[in-house]
Design a protein around this motif. Structure first.
Motif, PDB file in Angstrom:
ATOM      1  N   GLY A 186      26.057 162.163  93.255  1.00  0.00           N
ATOM      2  CA  GLY A 186      27.160 162.386  92.327  1.00  0.00           C
ATOM      3  C   GLY A 186      28.475 161.896  92.912  1.00  0.00           C
ATOM      4  N   TYR A 187      29.220 161.146  92.122  1.00  0.00           N
ATOM      5  CA  TYR A 187      30.472 160.559  92.581  1.00  0.00           C
ATOM      6  C   TYR A 187      30.253 159.869  93.929  1.00  0.00           C
ATOM      7  CZ  TYR A 187      32.256 163.601  88.949  1.00  0.00           C
ATOM      8  OH  TYR A 187      32.465 164.219  87.745  1.00  0.00           O
ATOM      9  N   GLY A 188      29.292 158.993  93.957  1.00  0.00           N
ATOM     10  CA  GLY A 188      28.832 158.408  95.216  1.00  0.00           C
ATOM     11  C   GLY A 188      29.831 157.466  95.854  1.00  0.00           C
ATOM     12  N   VAL A 189      29.635 157.247  97.139  1.00  0.00           N
ATOM     13  CA  VAL A 189      30.472 156.308  97.881  1.00  0.00           C
ATOM     14  C   VAL A 189      30.081 154.882  97.506  1.00  0.00           C
ATOM     15  CG1 VAL A 189      30.713 157.921  99.804  1.00  0.00           C
ATOM     16  CG2 VAL A 189      28.878 156.228  99.834  1.00  0.00           C
ATOM     17  N   ALA A 190      30.976 153.970  97.760  1.00  0.00           N
ATOM     18  CA  ALA A 190      30.677 152.554  97.533  1.00  0.00           C
ATOM     19  C   ALA A 190      29.747 152.055  98.627  1.00  0.00           C
ATOM     20  CB  ALA A 190      31.964 151.741  97.526  1.00  0.00           C
TER      21      ALA A 190
END
Length: 728
Positions: free
Chosen positions: A672-676
């Motif tokens: 969720g709302y992951g890093v690039a």
């Protein structure tokens, strides 16, 4: 000159463009290994050390020097009987059953061109232009009348050296060979890891990397074939070696039968790497005048990491092992009928599949198991290779004509090495199966193995297959093999220890007859998927079905491991239905397509008529993309950018001239709302600029290879993407 012989010092030096291999005949006449590494001039005999290491290190009777022992010295062809207690390449018994020999240098010869091995697959040259040469060094034991001819084929621009050996009984009494391996590399010092490729049916060639400690580490196959449990490919490397740096050496066995590969670290911290035939159930008698060939091992070395080593092997196998019409040609995109209808089909069913395939741009229909004899399940009819016209609703020619009229080629599945007990062939010739008299046979998939060591058996199968292939316009044959050899007894063998070796040679003889008679047919190897994926089979079948497991996530690991030794052009890779029939995982068709597009034998394993319209549009797009990138995938340099255990699995193909690149990614970790997450290409032209063709974005190659580029953050699970770069 690739091969330089110093007659005074009796030193042999083999040069490729970037590597040097060196050996020397010492004063007592033994052939010592000196060096295999970065290209170098001069003599490396200073690497060999001598010291008195106590009475436990024995020396030959005529040497009279306690600092000399073959138990310590690096050798080219170690054998049983001269005091070397490490694993030998050769063990021989005389007519009285006594073990032991003493092989010393007898003669040598340098020949232009790469040697060939009659009746066996081997790397080939393409004439005088490629600069290949052969060194032949013969070792002999006059007491036994035993000769061993060591063959070294130097392929300069491939950075490959091939090894084979021919054992000859030049004496007057019988000999028996109980162990025969082909190649050995002895390292006088170093701290190494060994990389091997283990697995099982539907999970082949997973990468294992182990520290080489004191003792022996070995893998192999007792199954009568190279196997999916262990692949006949081994890599030795420095402990710090990565994809892009460090030293690495490889051995790849050009053989489809049982094998053994071993690394041993001895008492003096020296390391021996070797590969050859399996000892299991092997005992080969040689009458006076007879000879036995140790199949070829392809060796390569890289000073620049594992990617460069793999690229050497890829180039060698793709251009100097694979042969024939299909070596350099695009392979047709195919639809295989198996997962669409299994045994339950008619001619009309297949034509309906072909119609849908034609709409989506697919180029070939393959009729899988169930078209012959009384074959409506896997309990019967193997060995009865005649068309079931009642099931097809007509002749094979009529069916193929209907499919060809739709613009599709036609292929067919066979399993010629096997026989069902419930078959006309077995009822007529039960002794043609490998089975032990008086013992109930062990069944695999309710079938037995035909005795391909016997010419009359091979001739019968050849004639049956030709009768089928001659009926219609067959342009593809999938050659399957779905069980191991357990009961080893041939009714005509003079020694049962010969049978496994002769079986594999018999298989090669049959395949050679077929590929010569039908040069237009694309043969694909298969053994319960990828359980016989080796350089030997690729000499006859330009591609091999990589695995029965077509799940996109599992295939990442399977194709990743396969890529260490085999080019993408040899990998059959298909998109199948979901949930996957092997593990019931569901992945998006974009991921399945991305993974399958990384193989040279691209196609589909599903019922196209069951696909929703959106999925059909994906299929059209994937087929079109395959046509655009096929040449780079087939012929380009391959880079493993990250692996199947990473958050993103990524790989890349780069054209030899750097003009184009194709990069595939599958996102494996979703948060969720992951890093690039970034992917960093390699192998581009420094100083150049590249346009990514889907987005139109332009990148400086140096920055791209330094920092990479970001993947989309808001991604679906197992998101798959294929990126195309073109140099400006």
């Amino acid at each position: 000159m690739p091969i330089i012989v110093d007659e005074t010092s009796r030193t042999f030096t083999l040069h490729t463009d970037n590597t040097t291999y060196q050996m020397r005949v010492d004063e007592p006449g033994y052939l010592l290994h000196l060096y295999y590494g970065t290209r170098s001039e001069g003599t490396m005999d200073y690497l060999v050390t001598y010291a008195d290491r106590s009475g436990l290190c024995v020396c030959p009777h005529d040497v009279h020097d306690r600092t000399y022992s073959l138990d310590v010295l690096p050798q080219e062809f170690p054998f049983d009987g001269a005091g070397d207690m490490r694993a030998p390449l050769l063990r021989v018994r005389d007519a009285a059953g006594v073990y032991g020999c003493d092989l010393r240098y007898a003669r040598h010869e340098v020949r232009s061109g790469k040697y060939a091995l009659p009746g066996l697959p081997a790397v080939y040259d393409e004439g005088e232009g490629d600069g290949a040469e052969t060194l032949s060094v013969t070792l002999a034991d006059p007491r036994l009348g035993l000769e061993v001819e060591l063959l070294y084929g130097v392929m300069p621009y491939l950075d490959v050296i091939c090894r084979a050996a021919i054992v000859r009984n030049a004496g007057e009494a019988a000999l028996t060979i109980d162990r025969l391996q082909t190649a050995c590399l002895d390292f006088t010092h170093g701290s190494f890891d060994v990389i091997t490729f283990s697995g099982r049916h539907a999970m082949e060639r997973r990468v294992d990397r182990h520290f080489v400690d004191h003792g022996s580490f070995h893998v192999g196959s007792r199954r009568g074939m190279s196997s999916g449990q262990y692949n006949p490919l081994m890599i030795l490397c420095d402990r710090a070696t990565t994809e892009t740096s460090g030293r690495a050496w490889s051995m790849s066995f050009v053989w489809s039968g049982g094998f053994e590969a071993e690394v041993e670290r001895c008492q003096y911290a020296q390391t021996r790497m070797q590969m050859g035939l399996a000892d299991d159930r092997f005992s080969y008698p040689l009458a006076p005048g007879e000879e036995l060939v140790a199949p070829e091992v392809i060796m390569s070395y890289s000073a620049h990491g594992l990617s460069a080593l793999s690229q050497n092997l890829h180039r060698c196998i793709r251009t100097h092992v694979v042969r024939g019409t299909w070596r350099d040609r695009p392979r047709p995109v195919l639809l295989n009928s198996w997962e669409a209808c299994y045994f339950d089909f008619t001619g009309d069913t297949l034509v309906d599949l072909a119609k849908k395939a034609a709409e989506l741009g697919i180029e070939m229909l393959v009729m899988d198991d169930g078209w012959f004899g009384k074959r409506n399940d896997d309990f019967r009819a193997l060995g009865d290779w005649y068309v079931n016209e009642e099931k097809l609703g007509g002749t094979l020619a009529e069916l193929v004509d209907r499919v060809n009229a739709l613009g599709l080629k036609f292929g067919i599945w066979v399993e010629p090495e096997m026989v069902s007990e419930d078959s006309d062939l077995y009822r007529a010739h039960p002794d043609w199966a490998l089975a032990i008299p008086g013992k109930d046979p062990v069944l695999g998939r309710d079938q037995l193995v035909l005795d391909f060591s016997r010419k009359e058996v091979r001739d019968n199968i050849y004639e049956q297959l030709c009768a089928v292939f001659d009926q219609a316009n067959i342009e593809y044959v999938k050659w399957d093999c779905n069980r191991n050899i357990v009961d080893l007894y041939s009714a005509t063998a003079t020694d049962q220890g010969k049978v496994l070796y002769d079986y594999t040679r018999g298989l090669y003889e049959l395949l050679e007859r077929l590929v010569q008679r039908y040069p237009h047919i694309l043969f694909e190897g298969c053994s319960a998927g990828g359980c016989r994926f080796d350089a030997g089979m690729l000499y006859y079948t330009p591609q091999i079905w990589t695995s029965d497991n077509t799940d996109a996530v599992n295939r990442l690991a399977i194709q990743y491991g396969t890529s260490f030794g085999y080019p993408a052009s040899t990998m059959g890779a298909h998109v199948s239905a979901c949930p996957n029939e092997i593990n019931w995982r569901t992945t998006p068709i974009s991921a399945r397509g991305t993974v399958a597009l990384a193989g040279g034998g691209f196609g589909y394993e599903l019922d196209l008529n069951d696909l929703p319209e959106r999925a059909c549009e994906h299929v059209k797009a994937q087929v079109a993309l395959h046509r655009e990138i096929e040449d780079v995938v087939r012929e380009g340099r391959y880079f493993r950018l990250s692996g199947p255990a990473d958050e993103v699995c990524a790989w890349e193909f780069v054209a030899e001239d750097g003009s184009k690149a194709v990069l595939g990614t599958v996102l494996l970790l979703i948060e969720g709302y992951g890093v690039a997450r970034y992917v960093t290409p390699r192998g581009l032209t420094p100083g150049a600029f590249y346009r990514e063709l889907t987005t139109g974005n332009v990148f400086a190659a140096d920055a791209l290879m330094d920092e990479g580029f970001p993947l989309p953050i808001n991604a679906e699970p197992y998101m798959g993407r294929t990126y195309r770069f073109e140099r400006l």
